[in-house]
Write an enzyme that holds these catalytic residues in place. Sequence first.
Site, mmCIF file in Angstrom:
data_model
loop_
_atom_site.group_PDB
_atom_site.id
_atom_site.type_symbol
_atom_site.label_atom_id
_atom_site.label_comp_id
_atom_site.label_asym_id
_atom_site.label_seq_id
_atom_site.Cartn_x
_atom_site.Cartn_y
_atom_site.Cartn_z
ATOM 1 N N HIS A 31 0.564 -1.015 -0.170
ATOM 2 C CA HIS A 31 -0.066 -0.010 -0.097
ATOM 3 C C HIS A 31 0.925 1.040 -0.003
ATOM 4 O O HIS A 31 1.244 1.782 0.945
ATOM 5 C CB HIS A 31 -0.862 0.021 1.205
ATOM 6 C CG HIS A 31 -1.899 -1.185 1.460
ATOM 7 N ND1 HIS A 31 -1.237 -2.574 1.626
ATOM 8 C CD2 HIS A 31 -3.032 -1.335 1.342
ATOM 9 C CE1 HIS A 31 -2.347 -3.166 1.753
ATOM 10 N NE2 HIS A 31 -3.445 -2.646 1.327
ATOM 11 N N HIS A 266 -3.899 2.745 -3.275
ATOM 12 C CA HIS A 266 -4.253 2.378 -1.769
ATOM 13 C C HIS A 266 -3.788 0.902 -1.654
ATOM 14 O O HIS A 266 -2.823 0.688 -0.687
ATOM 15 C CB HIS A 266 -5.581 2.264 -1.672
ATOM 16 C CG HIS A 266 -5.971 1.649 -0.064
ATOM 17 N ND1 HIS A 266 -5.970 2.290 0.982
ATOM 18 C CD2 HIS A 266 -6.677 0.672 0.100
ATOM 19 C CE1 HIS A 266 -6.176 1.647 1.999
ATOM 20 N NE2 HIS A 266 -6.708 0.488 1.482
ATOM 21 N N GLU A 415 -17.244 -5.667 24.630
ATOM 22 C CA GLU A 415 -16.447 -6.796 24.859
ATOM 23 C C GLU A 415 -15.216 -6.555 23.761
ATOM 24 O O GLU A 415 -14.065 -7.037 24.172
ATOM 25 C CB GLU A 415 -17.255 -8.040 24.426
ATOM 26 C CG GLU A 415 -18.305 -8.261 25.435
ATOM 27 C CD GLU A 415 -19.554 -7.888 25.148
ATOM 28 O OE1 GLU A 415 -20.699 -8.452 25.725
ATOM 29 O OE2 GLU A 415 -19.840 -6.877 24.212
ATOM 30 N N HIS A 477 -27.624 -17.475 24.352
ATOM 31 C CA HIS A 477 -26.632 -17.538 25.451
ATOM 32 C C HIS A 477 -25.993 -18.694 25.823
ATOM 33 O O HIS A 477 -24.912 -18.811 26.487
ATOM 34 C CB HIS A 477 -27.374 -17.014 26.742
ATOM 35 C CG HIS A 477 -27.827 -15.509 26.720
ATOM 36 N ND1 HIS A 477 -28.364 -14.880 25.659
ATOM 37 C CD2 HIS A 477 -27.182 -14.293 27.534
ATOM 38 C CE1 HIS A 477 -28.379 -13.365 25.882
ATOM 39 N NE2 HIS A 477 -27.671 -13.260 27.122
#
Length: 668
Positions: A31, A266, A415, A477
């Site tokens: 890049h 890029h 998280e 869960h």
Amino acid sequence: MEKQNDELEQLAINTVRILSADAVQKANSGHPGTAMALAPMGHVLWTKFLNYNPKNPDFANRDRFILSAGHACILQYSFLYLTGYDLSLDDIKQFRQLNSKTAGHPEYGLAPGVDVTTGPLGQGFANGVGFAIAQKHLAARYNKPGFNLFDYNVYAIVSDGDMMEGVTSEAASLAGHLQLGNLIYLYDDNHISIEGSTEIAFNEDVSARFRAYGWHVQDLPDVNDTHALELALINAKTETQKPSLIRVRSLIAYGSPNKSGTAGSHGSPLGADEIKLVKEFFGFDPEKSFNVPAEVLEYYNKRGARGEKTEAKWNELFAKYKEKFPELAAEYEAAFKGELPQGWADKLPTFKGSDPKMATRQASGKVLNAVAASLPNLIGGAADLAPSTETNLKEFDSFTSENRGGRNFHFGIREHAMGSALNGMALTKGLLPFGATFLQFADYMRPPIRLAAIMKINPIFVYTHDSIGLGEDGTTHQPVEHLASLRAIPNVTVIRPADANETAFAWKAAIEKKGGPTVLVFTRQGLPILDQDKYGKAADLEKGAYILSEASNGVDLILMATGSEVSLILEAQAQLEADGISTRVVSMPSWELFEKQDADYKEKVLPKASRKRLAVEMASPQGWHKYTTDEGDMLGMTTFGESAPAEDLYKHFGFTVDNVVKRAKALL
């Protein structure tokens, strides 16, 4: 003289641009555009602001630098080479080649001076929050009047791509809340991503967004205005109450006549013809590659050499500190080396078989609080789940914007950012961090777990509510595939203890672990405590698997399990033995620890001649075949769970003594 200096600095900046373009071209991969655009930014950082010592990349009070836009790593490699790190021009020429120090994205432990492995966008941004937390905590614990041992800043270059990733939002929110004024981020606002202009997907007001997070924000219209960059960085250093974002407009592949400002620069080399045009634009010989003028190399080397004097002053300060505060100094020196205090493991609690049932998450909490005072560098928290994960250090305060010495961290329901911040904390020598949530939500943390494994660093990831045993919360869960997916990551040690005593030794193994993160997996439901006078010793958890209960006469069958299912197979063993089937029970809390044992030990626990084996785990059976063999079987979960009381779920999915006995007998 000032004009001459300006000319030399401009030559130096342009040298970095050409060097970056040449390296990508030779590799035929990389890049180039961002590195070419940001050469002025890198120049200002490495010559005027960053505090570092190329001769000792681990200098404790160095500023941390993070290239969150890791795809532009040739920019960082160029400055590391030029300022005198153990990185040569030949290393630059070997960019992205096998066994090179200069990998395709910055890798911690590979190139000296790289503080963190980046590449997955957003990770470096969030790692920096952990670095900043760590600095504040070290300063609170060790700094004394007249002894500012730890006063470094955390700098990062971040990209449009970083700003789009969700983890950045989590981390930015946390940093603003904690008022981490030691964070200074330079945002390369170049408006280009792989698909083209960022406007096709991203047009928000980033500056307004970060002001809303509580950041100090400055907007600069041109990255080539190095004087404005310097002023903005001075302002950012002066602002100590808020993290700083300096939004800098740049033109990707600046100097490329045909590819500047386009996505074509890029993620691809510019091409040989375009490289020549770039060199002509900057006044370089188009026929020469990797051309570093002697005066430029000398200029950057002198800037790097200043770091030796800076560290020497710090070492003098620390020597005086040792005289005045010998105990704190000794504590820090040991922690910096990764040494643990003598006798800390003597504080590990033991539990009796006669004690009531106890969830391993509860046992974990008792272990943590028993050893916390002996391990002052053990710090951590949870993603808004400390009461459920039992991870609160009860005798210690919380880390807040007012109390940097607190050892309990409130990461909020973030998280992903928690995991990434833990990595930044773990990369700060002297700290041992942990973070907790439910096992199901490990999915939100996969990138930082994987990166911790790649870097071979040692954060501790604590996961509770580990199976269908959590009951009524249901399929969303109840983790099923998570143990298998975590075990699949190299360098990760997964430990799922069977009871309170195994839990104590699970924490011991995690705290002593080197070379990668540890995942501790605990139950919500209560489990019987295995009598240490009757069964195998829990200390053998550190071997990964051990004979918990031996067969009565030879071995007709081996039952093996992890976690809560170990007590189940012990009950099944009693029934099988009553039926005349000589059965061995193996507790297998950690495959990874077991695989590190020698062949003799493995043969002792799982003899090759004993191929009738049944594994029991309330999780995906993937991977168990290695241990059960072609003549064995595995009782696991091949579907998602259900919402119901745990006992009903055990019956529904076959995790009962009768079914284990039935499946075991079927093998014979």
